[in-house]
Design a protein around this motif. Structure first.
Motif, mmCIF file in Angstrom:
data_model
loop_
_atom_site.group_PDB
_atom_site.id
_atom_site.type_symbol
_atom_site.label_atom_id
_atom_site.label_comp_id
_atom_site.label_asym_id
_atom_site.label_seq_id
_atom_site.Cartn_x
_atom_site.Cartn_y
_atom_site.Cartn_z
ATOM 1 N N GLY A 1 3.279 9.826 -0.096
ATOM 2 C CA GLY A 1 2.983 9.023 -1.286
ATOM 3 C C GLY A 1 4.093 8.026 -1.586
ATOM 4 N N ILE A 2 5.324 8.437 -1.414
ATOM 5 C CA ILE A 2 6.446 7.531 -1.640
ATOM 6 C C ILE A 2 6.422 6.389 -0.632
ATOM 7 C CG2 ILE A 2 8.961 7.347 -1.502
ATOM 8 C CD1 ILE A 2 9.075 10.185 -2.698
ATOM 9 N N PHE A 3 6.188 6.715 0.639
ATOM 10 C CA PHE A 3 6.111 5.666 1.663
ATOM 11 C C PHE A 3 4.942 4.720 1.393
ATOM 12 C CE2 PHE A 3 8.726 8.518 4.323
ATOM 13 C CZ PHE A 3 9.695 7.610 4.676
ATOM 14 N N ALA A 4 3.809 5.255 0.961
ATOM 15 C CA ALA A 4 2.652 4.413 0.666
ATOM 16 C C ALA A 4 2.940 3.489 -0.510
ATOM 17 C CB ALA A 4 1.428 5.275 0.375
ATOM 18 N N TYR A 5 3.580 4.010 -1.550
ATOM 19 C CA TYR A 5 3.898 3.182 -2.710
ATOM 20 C C TYR A 5 4.869 2.059 -2.345
ATOM 21 C CZ TYR A 5 5.775 1.612 -7.129
ATOM 22 O OH TYR A 5 6.183 0.834 -8.171
ATOM 23 N N VAL A 6 5.910 2.394 -1.586
ATOM 24 C CA VAL A 6 6.882 1.368 -1.195
ATOM 25 C C VAL A 6 6.216 0.321 -0.313
ATOM 26 C CG1 VAL A 6 8.971 0.972 0.160
ATOM 27 C CG2 VAL A 6 8.890 2.847 -1.465
ATOM 28 N N GLY A 7 5.364 0.750 0.615
ATOM 29 C CA GLY A 7 4.656 -0.198 1.467
ATOM 30 C C GLY A 7 3.706 -1.082 0.680
ATOM 31 N N TRP A 8 3.021 -0.509 -0.301
ATOM 32 C CA TRP A 8 2.094 -1.289 -1.132
ATOM 33 C C TRP A 8 2.857 -2.267 -2.018
ATOM 34 C CZ3 TRP A 8 1.573 -0.860 -6.574
ATOM 35 C CH2 TRP A 8 0.523 -1.612 -7.097
ATOM 36 N N LYS A 9 3.992 -1.830 -2.539
ATOM 37 C CA LYS A 9 4.768 -2.664 -3.454
ATOM 38 C C LYS A 9 5.396 -3.854 -2.726
ATOM 39 C CE LYS A 9 6.374 -3.087 -7.610
ATOM 40 N NZ LYS A 9 5.512 -3.391 -8.722
ATOM 41 N N TRP A 10 5.851 -3.668 -1.488
ATOM 42 C CA TRP A 10 6.541 -4.726 -0.761
ATOM 43 C C TRP A 10 5.646 -5.424 0.243
ATOM 44 C CZ3 TRP A 10 11.904 -2.216 0.561
ATOM 45 C CH2 TRP A 10 12.624 -2.069 -0.618
ATOM 46 N N ASP A 11 4.361 -5.186 0.221
ATOM 47 C CA ASP A 11 3.458 -5.821 1.175
ATOM 48 C C ASP A 11 3.431 -7.329 0.948
ATOM 49 O OD1 ASP A 11 1.566 -6.092 3.156
ATOM 50 O OD2 ASP A 11 -0.104 -5.922 1.747
#
Length: 75
Positions: free
Chosen positions: A48-58
């Motif tokens: 979930g943390i990796f998904a959030y960071v990836g979504w935020k910096w996409d």
């Protein structure tokens, strides 16, 4: 030809016990509150943390056709 005497040195008994424990670990596993918490963290929280960071910096950085001195951030 290759000889049949491969183990001329005695095997370390502690290493043999450790290897057997690793191979049979699933037989002795029990769900406890600690293992449940660790499983939840590794299955839900970390991805979930990796998904959030990836979504935020996409799309925050664009590396295509950049030259030295150009900014990476598209504003």
């Amino acid at each position: 030809m290759a000889g049949l005497e491969h183990h001329k040195v005695a095997m370390d008994p502690a290493f043999v016990r450790w290897t057997n424990m690793q191979n049979n670990r699933y037989k002795y596993f029990r769900w406890t509150p600690r293992t449940g918490l660790l499983a939840t963290i590794y299955i839900v929280v970390v991805p979930g943390i990796f998904a959030y960071v990836g979504w935020k910096w996409d799309g925050a950085y664009d590396f295509r056709a950049k030259r030295r001195g150009d900014l990476l951030v598209e504003r």
